[in-house]
Design a protein around this motif. Structure first.
Motif, PDB file in Angstrom:
ATOM      1  N   GLU A   1       0.815  -1.214   0.000  1.00 41.22           N
ATOM      2  CA  GLU A   1       0.000   0.000   0.000  1.00 41.22           C
ATOM      3  C   GLU A   1       0.848   1.264   0.000  1.00 41.22           C
ATOM      4  O   GLU A   1       0.499   2.273  -0.606  1.00 41.22           O
ATOM      5  N   ALA A   2       1.996   1.210   0.701  1.00 40.01           N
ATOM      6  CA  ALA A   2       2.871   2.389   0.769  1.00 40.01           C
ATOM      7  C   ALA A   2       3.338   2.767  -0.628  1.00 40.01           C
ATOM      8  O   ALA A   2       3.414   3.954  -0.978  1.00 40.01           O
TER       9      ALA A   2
ATOM     10  N   GLU B   1       1.810   2.092  -3.540  1.00 37.46           N
ATOM     11  CA  GLU B   1       0.685   2.635  -4.312  1.00 37.46           C
ATOM     12  C   GLU B   1       0.376   4.061  -3.867  1.00 37.46           C
ATOM     13  O   GLU B   1       0.036   4.922  -4.672  1.00 37.46           O
ATOM     14  N   LEU B   2       0.549   4.301  -2.573  1.00 36.09           N
ATOM     15  CA  LEU B   2       0.313   5.638  -2.032  1.00 36.09           C
ATOM     16  C   LEU B   2       1.323   6.625  -2.626  1.00 36.09           C
ATOM     17  O   LEU B   2       0.970   7.760  -2.978  1.00 36.09           O
TER      18      LEU B   2
ATOM     19  N   GLU C   1       0.160   7.584  -6.031  1.00 33.46           N
ATOM     20  CA  GLU C   1      -0.980   8.503  -6.009  1.00 33.46           C
ATOM     21  C   GLU C   1      -0.570   9.904  -5.551  1.00 33.46           C
ATOM     22  O   GLU C   1      -1.017  10.913  -6.092  1.00 33.46           O
ATOM     23  N   GLN C   2       0.343   9.931  -4.567  1.00 31.25           N
ATOM     24  CA  GLN C   2       0.797  11.221  -4.055  1.00 31.25           C
ATOM     25  C   GLN C   2       1.533  12.011  -5.131  1.00 31.25           C
ATOM     26  O   GLN C   2       1.293  13.203  -5.325  1.00 31.25           O
TER      27      GLN C   2
END
Ligand code: SF4
Lengths: 352, 145
Positions: A99-100, A102-103, A106-107
């Motif tokens: 998840e980190a 993918e984050l 997105e960021q």
């Protein structure tokens, strides 16, 4: 690095002077056959630019393109590109996962809306709803669509991304397609090759940074600076081709004497790439110089052309205008190459 | 010779002197005219020319050996030499492994890369001032003790 610092400020804090920019741009201009007079303006542009956010997506691929990219070899000059870009997302190279990771993607997309570049290696499977390649529960088709939505440009590196590559080879079980099929009107640059020449990748990105625009492209979206001439145009064995001196097998007398490899299957005449001049492994060599034929690994459908060791159908008709015209005119290697150099100069003179 | 512009053909095959050296020398003469008359500088990218080793030697011979030679250590070594023809400089940039990254003939009073860049000068001044301020503070503290 603070995002609003210019590259000049950033590098200077690291003790790297503007001379390094000047030298890098002299190298870049030379590699891209731009007028050397443009180098100072490029250096100025580069020093005033911000670090370029890059999101790298890997789909149906073998990671060879990343291997090539990270081996722009010299730990000094060519590696400056890694100071100029901020590689915000890259499966193989990033430390974050799950998840980190993918984050982070997105960021970066949010912070750099409209400005980030998406680099893609690998083709995209479209058959059966795209289930043959998925990341974090999403199909490649969906990830590509959402990632490029606010991108400044898309750079398809490697023949798989540019033209479908090996996943697209008959019978193409996954319904693989090239990136060009899925980007709509987004500005697209193709840098084919299996893998692509590292300088073609780094040079193209540095060009975007220095000029804030895409380099000049051909009808297949390839930068003319690296793909404007065929391997045959720049091949040092060309004088043998002109004189009709061909190796008939890989161990005959002709092969030992370094004659033209056309009859043992060389695809140099239909291969548009920069291997013959930029070469590989720090300018050491390229396949023909090592005694092997060119596969045309950067060309569409190179994998389905009836065999790597089968010669092209006919010496004059299949080669098309370049070889046909020069062979007919009896242009010698030196003169031919000089002409080509002059033409390349002309092509880029409008940028000066 | 391990560099980007290795275009050697196998032995005894192509003529080694292509006439390019002569062409480049003539171009240099024209660039010198411009430099003298208008002050405008000129550059020739040797990388773009398919010169053989023999051509290169001829070019070197035609220009002669000068009296200035500068070695730079900027992202790998660079060597900048004024040739025996004043105002004509041979600039050679290398990567860390000694491979030629760019090779240029510059027709100018001095190649720009040798001049200190205004931004670098400003940055140098800032650092020097910071250093002096720090040294000043430490000096004051020492005196107070
Ligand atoms: S056919 Fe191949 S080996 Fe022969 S000159 Fe052309 S590129 Fe070189």
């Amino acid at each position: 690095m603070t995002k609003d610092r210019t590259l000049g400020e950033h590098m200077s804090r690291r003790g790297i002077s503007r001379r390094a920019f000047g030298k890098y741009c002299a190298y870049l201009a030379s590699t891209m056959a731009l007028s050397p007079k443009m180098a100072p303006a490029m250096a100025q542009g580069l020093a005033a630019a911000r670090r370029q956010a890059v999101i790298w997506l890997s789909f149906q691929e073998c990671t060879g393109c990343t291997e090539s990219f990270t081996r722009s070899y010299s730990p000094t000059l060519e590696d400056l590109i890694f100071d100029f870009i901020s590689l915000d997302y890259h499966h193989t190279l990033q430390a974050a996962s799950g998840e980190a990771a993918e984050l982070a993607r997105e960021q970066s997309m949010e912070e750099n809306k409209g400005k980030y570049i998406v680099v893609v290696d690998g083709s995209v499977p479209t058959k059966d709803g795209g289930v043959y390649s998925m990341i974090a529960g999403h199909t490649n088709v969906d990830i590509l669509a959402s990632t490029i939505e606010n991108a400044f440009a898309v750079v398809a590196v490697g023949t798989c991304a540019a033209f479908g590559g090996l996943p697209y080879a008959k019978p193409n079980p996954t319904g693989a397609v090239a990136i060009s099929e899925l980007v709509g009107n987004k500005p697209l640059i193709n840098i084919p090759g299996c893998p692509p020449v590292p300088e073609a990748m780094t040079g193209t990105i540095a060009h975007i940074l220095a000029f804030g625009s895409l380099p000049e492209l051909d009808d297949k979206h390839r930068p003319l600076a690296f793909f404007g001439e065929s391997i045959h145009d720049r091949c040092y064995r060309r004088s043998f081709y002109e004189r009709g001196l061909f190796a008939k097998s890989f161990d005959d007398e002709g092969a030992r004497k370094g004659w033209c490899l056309y009859e043992v299957g060389c695809k140099g005449p239909i291969a548009y790439n920069t291997c013959a001049t930029t070469k590989w492994n720090g300018g050491t060599s390229f396949p023909i110089q090592s005694g092997h034929t060119c596969f045309a690994c950067g060309s569409p459908n190179f994998w389905d052309q009836g065999g790597f060791y089968k010669s092209l159908p006919s010496r004059t008709s299949s080669i098309g205008t370049v070889a046909g015209a020069t062979a007919a005119a009896g242009v010698a290697l030196g003169a031919g190459a000089a002409l080509i150099a002059a033409n390349r100069k002309k092509q880029y003179s409008k940028e000066t | 010779m391990s560099n980007l512009i290795d275009r050697r053909a196998p032995e005894n095959t192509t003529p080694f002197v292509t006439g390019l050296a002569d062409a480049v020398l003539r171009e240099i003469a024209e660039l010198l005219d411009t430099l003298i008359e208008t002050g405008e500088t000129g550059i020739i990218d040797l990388h773009s020319l398919p010169m053989t080793d023999a051509d290169r030697d001829m070019l070197k011979e035609g220009l002669g050996e000068g009296e200035v030679r500068v070695d730079l250590d900027v992202a790998g070594p660079s060597r900048i030499e004024e040739t025996g023809t004043a105002g004509v400089w041979w600039v050679r940039h290398e990567g860390a492994d000694g491979r030629i990254a760019a090779e240029l003939i510059e027709v100018t009073r001095i190649p720009e890369i040798l001049l200190s860049h205004p931004d670098d000068i400003r940055e140098g001044r800032t650092r020097l001032r910071e250093h002096l301020d720090e040294a000043g503070e430490t000096g004051t503290e020492e005196l107070a003790e």
